[in-house]
Scaffold this motif. Structure first.
Motif, PDB file in Angstrom:
ATOM      1  N   VAL A  11       0.851  -1.181   0.000  1.00  0.00           N
ATOM      2  CA  VAL A  11       0.000   0.000   0.000  1.00  0.00           C
ATOM      3  C   VAL A  11       0.891   1.237   0.000  1.00  0.00           C
ATOM      4  O   VAL A  11       1.782   1.366   0.836  1.00  0.00           O
ATOM      5  CB  VAL A  11      -0.908   0.013   1.254  1.00  0.00           C
ATOM      6  CG1 VAL A  11      -1.705   1.302   1.331  1.00  0.00           C
ATOM      7  CG2 VAL A  11      -1.824  -1.197   1.256  1.00  0.00           C
ATOM      8  N   ARG A  12       0.641   2.141  -0.943  1.00  0.00           N
ATOM      9  CA  ARG A  12       1.402   3.401  -0.993  1.00  0.00           C
ATOM     10  C   ARG A  12       0.801   4.354   0.039  1.00  0.00           C
ATOM     11  O   ARG A  12      -0.374   4.689  -0.021  1.00  0.00           O
ATOM     12  CB  ARG A  12       1.309   4.022  -2.371  1.00  0.00           C
ATOM     13  CG  ARG A  12       2.093   5.311  -2.484  1.00  0.00           C
ATOM     14  CD  ARG A  12       1.897   5.933  -3.821  1.00  0.00           C
ATOM     15  NE  ARG A  12       2.199   4.949  -4.848  1.00  0.00           N
ATOM     16  CZ  ARG A  12       3.037   5.153  -5.845  1.00  0.00           C
ATOM     17  NH1 ARG A  12       3.629   6.300  -5.975  1.00  0.00           N
ATOM     18  NH2 ARG A  12       3.260   4.211  -6.728  1.00  0.00           N
ATOM     19  N   LEU A  13       1.626   4.757   0.992  1.00  0.00           N
ATOM     20  CA  LEU A  13       1.168   5.674   2.024  1.00  0.00           C
ATOM     21  C   LEU A  13       1.624   7.102   1.765  1.00  0.00           C
ATOM     22  O   LEU A  13       1.041   8.040   2.286  1.00  0.00           O
ATOM     23  CB  LEU A  13       1.677   5.224   3.399  1.00  0.00           C
ATOM     24  CG  LEU A  13       1.186   3.867   3.876  1.00  0.00           C
ATOM     25  CD1 LEU A  13       1.777   3.552   5.236  1.00  0.00           C
ATOM     26  CD2 LEU A  13      -0.319   3.815   3.922  1.00  0.00           C
ATOM     27  N   LEU A  14       2.657   7.266   0.992  1.00  0.00           N
ATOM     28  CA  LEU A  14       3.196   8.597   0.742  1.00  0.00           C
ATOM     29  C   LEU A  14       3.875   8.591  -0.614  1.00  0.00           C
ATOM     30  O   LEU A  14       4.496   7.605  -1.002  1.00  0.00           O
ATOM     31  CB  LEU A  14       4.217   8.971   1.824  1.00  0.00           C
ATOM     32  CG  LEU A  14       4.950  10.301   1.648  1.00  0.00           C
ATOM     33  CD1 LEU A  14       3.987  11.453   1.874  1.00  0.00           C
ATOM     34  CD2 LEU A  14       6.118  10.387   2.602  1.00  0.00           C
ATOM     35  N   GLY A  43     -10.265   4.012   2.349  1.00  0.00           N
ATOM     36  CA  GLY A  43     -10.688   2.635   2.138  1.00  0.00           C
ATOM     37  C   GLY A  43      -9.591   1.608   2.351  1.00  0.00           C
ATOM     38  O   GLY A  43      -9.832   0.413   2.294  1.00  0.00           O
ATOM     39  N   THR A  44      -8.364   2.067   2.586  1.00  0.00           N
ATOM     40  CA  THR A  44      -7.244   1.153   2.796  1.00  0.00           C
ATOM     41  C   THR A  44      -7.187   0.744   4.259  1.00  0.00           C
ATOM     42  O   THR A  44      -7.315   1.581   5.145  1.00  0.00           O
ATOM     43  CB  THR A  44      -5.911   1.843   2.415  1.00  0.00           C
ATOM     44  OG1 THR A  44      -5.994   2.259   1.066  1.00  0.00           O
ATOM     45  CG2 THR A  44      -4.738   0.914   2.595  1.00  0.00           C
ATOM     46  N   VAL A  45      -7.013  -0.527   4.503  1.00  0.00           N
ATOM     47  CA  VAL A  45      -6.886  -1.025   5.869  1.00  0.00           C
ATOM     48  C   VAL A  45      -5.400  -1.207   6.171  1.00  0.00           C
ATOM     49  O   VAL A  45      -4.711  -1.968   5.497  1.00  0.00           O
ATOM     50  CB  VAL A  45      -7.630  -2.365   6.049  1.00  0.00           C
ATOM     51  CG1 VAL A  45      -7.415  -2.911   7.445  1.00  0.00           C
ATOM     52  CG2 VAL A  45      -9.105  -2.182   5.755  1.00  0.00           C
ATOM     53  N   VAL A  46      -4.924  -0.462   7.137  1.00  0.00           N
ATOM     54  CA  VAL A  46      -3.524  -0.545   7.549  1.00  0.00           C
ATOM     55  C   VAL A  46      -3.500  -0.797   9.043  1.00  0.00           C
ATOM     56  O   VAL A  46      -4.176  -0.103   9.797  1.00  0.00           O
ATOM     57  CB  VAL A  46      -2.753   0.760   7.226  1.00  0.00           C
ATOM     58  CG1 VAL A  46      -1.321   0.676   7.692  1.00  0.00           C
ATOM     59  CG2 VAL A  46      -2.815   1.067   5.738  1.00  0.00           C
ATOM     60  N   THR A  47      -2.748  -1.774   9.460  1.00  0.00           N
ATOM     61  CA  THR A  47      -2.629  -2.068  10.885  1.00  0.00           C
ATOM     62  C   THR A  47      -1.285  -1.576  11.383  1.00  0.00           C
ATOM     63  O   THR A  47      -0.305  -1.521  10.640  1.00  0.00           O
ATOM     64  CB  THR A  47      -2.758  -3.583  11.154  1.00  0.00           C
ATOM     65  OG1 THR A  47      -1.756  -4.275  10.404  1.00  0.00           O
ATOM     66  CG2 THR A  47      -4.130  -4.088  10.747  1.00  0.00           C
ATOM     67  N   VAL A  80      10.444   0.351  10.722  1.00  0.00           N
ATOM     68  CA  VAL A  80       9.948   1.489  11.517  1.00  0.00           C
ATOM     69  C   VAL A  80       8.580   1.118  12.080  1.00  0.00           C
ATOM     70  O   VAL A  80       7.855   0.318  11.499  1.00  0.00           O
ATOM     71  CB  VAL A  80       9.846   2.782  10.673  1.00  0.00           C
ATOM     72  CG1 VAL A  80      11.202   3.214  10.183  1.00  0.00           C
ATOM     73  CG2 VAL A  80       8.905   2.598   9.505  1.00  0.00           C
ATOM     74  N   ARG A  81       8.267   1.696  13.219  1.00  0.00           N
ATOM     75  CA  ARG A  81       6.979   1.418  13.848  1.00  0.00           C
ATOM     76  C   ARG A  81       5.928   2.347  13.253  1.00  0.00           C
ATOM     77  O   ARG A  81       6.113   3.562  13.202  1.00  0.00           O
ATOM     78  CB  ARG A  81       7.033   1.625  15.356  1.00  0.00           C
ATOM     79  CG  ARG A  81       5.656   1.461  16.031  1.00  0.00           C
ATOM     80  CD  ARG A  81       5.731   1.434  17.526  1.00  0.00           C
ATOM     81  NE  ARG A  81       6.524   0.318  18.007  1.00  0.00           N
ATOM     82  CZ  ARG A  81       6.141  -0.950  18.034  1.00  0.00           C
ATOM     83  NH1 ARG A  81       4.963  -1.299  17.568  1.00  0.00           N
ATOM     84  NH2 ARG A  81       6.927  -1.886  18.511  1.00  0.00           N
ATOM     85  N   LEU A  82       4.832   1.759  12.841  1.00  0.00           N
ATOM     86  CA  LEU A  82       3.692   2.513  12.344  1.00  0.00           C
ATOM     87  C   LEU A  82       2.586   2.428  13.379  1.00  0.00           C
ATOM     88  O   LEU A  82       2.125   1.338  13.722  1.00  0.00           O
ATOM     89  CB  LEU A  82       3.198   1.929  11.014  1.00  0.00           C
ATOM     90  CG  LEU A  82       1.964   2.587  10.417  1.00  0.00           C
ATOM     91  CD1 LEU A  82       2.241   4.037  10.044  1.00  0.00           C
ATOM     92  CD2 LEU A  82       1.503   1.809   9.203  1.00  0.00           C
ATOM     93  N   ASP A  83       2.224   3.571  13.929  1.00  0.00           N
ATOM     94  CA  ASP A  83       1.119   3.643  14.889  1.00  0.00           C
ATOM     95  C   ASP A  83      -0.107   4.153  14.168  1.00  0.00           C
ATOM     96  O   ASP A  83      -0.050   5.162  13.452  1.00  0.00           O
ATOM     97  CB  ASP A  83       1.456   4.564  16.055  1.00  0.00           C
ATOM     98  CG  ASP A  83       2.592   4.015  16.902  1.00  0.00           C
ATOM     99  OD1 ASP A  83       2.598   2.798  17.161  1.00  0.00           O
ATOM    100  OD2 ASP A  83       3.473   4.792  17.302  1.00  0.00           O
ATOM    101  N   VAL A  84      -1.207   3.472  14.295  1.00  0.00           N
ATOM    102  CA  VAL A  84      -2.452   3.849  13.645  1.00  0.00           C
ATOM    103  C   VAL A  84      -3.378   4.414  14.706  1.00  0.00           C
ATOM    104  O   VAL A  84      -3.633   3.775  15.725  1.00  0.00           O
ATOM    105  CB  VAL A  84      -3.098   2.633  12.950  1.00  0.00           C
ATOM    106  CG1 VAL A  84      -4.422   3.012  12.325  1.00  0.00           C
ATOM    107  CG2 VAL A  84      -2.138   2.058  11.924  1.00  0.00           C
ATOM    108  N   PHE A  85      -3.885   5.601  14.451  1.00  0.00           N
ATOM    109  CA  PHE A  85      -4.838   6.207  15.393  1.00  0.00           C
ATOM    110  C   PHE A  85      -5.823   7.052  14.652  1.00  0.00           C
ATOM    111  O   PHE A  85      -5.737   7.295  13.498  1.00  0.00           O
ATOM    112  CB  PHE A  85      -4.150   7.029  16.485  1.00  0.00           C
ATOM    113  CG  PHE A  85      -3.107   7.963  15.992  1.00  0.00           C
ATOM    114  CD1 PHE A  85      -3.424   9.282  15.720  1.00  0.00           C
ATOM    115  CD2 PHE A  85      -1.792   7.548  15.787  1.00  0.00           C
ATOM    116  CE1 PHE A  85      -2.457  10.153  15.273  1.00  0.00           C
ATOM    117  CE2 PHE A  85      -0.826   8.417  15.351  1.00  0.00           C
ATOM    118  CZ  PHE A  85      -1.160   9.736  15.097  1.00  0.00           C
TER     119      PHE A  85
END
Length: 85
Positions: A11-14, A43-47, A80-85
């Motif tokens: 998934v492209r985030l940036l 619509g993208t699900v990112v954990t 890297v840590r990805l935090d989802v909020f």
């Protein structure tokens, strides 16, 4: 990416543009990106979790003809840590 290899499930985030002059075969160019906030497309699900950062040139999908199209991405050496909020 959960692994250091680009694939269709990624998934492209940036997206950002770095203008690079024509490079000689075997040459490279470096750039930096720091302190970024990433947004997932609607619509993208990112954990949350640990991910590799992939940097890919020649986007969208091989826009420039090259003799080797398989060397346009590189992964970070650590995750890297990805935090989802």
């Amino acid at each position: 990416d959960r692994d250091p290899v680009r694939g269709p499930e990624d998934v492209r985030l940036l997206s950002w543009n770095l203008e690079v002059p024509t490079l000689a075969p075997g040459a490279s160019r470096t750039g930096t990106l720091g302190g970024a906030v990433f947004f997932a497309p609607r619509g993208t699900v990112v954990t949350g979790g640990l991910y590799y950062v992939l940097a890919c040139a020649d986007e969208p999908a091989n826009a420039v003809r090259e003799s080797n199209e398989s060397n346009n991405c590189i992964a970070s050496t650590s995750r890297v840590r990805l935090d989802v909020f």
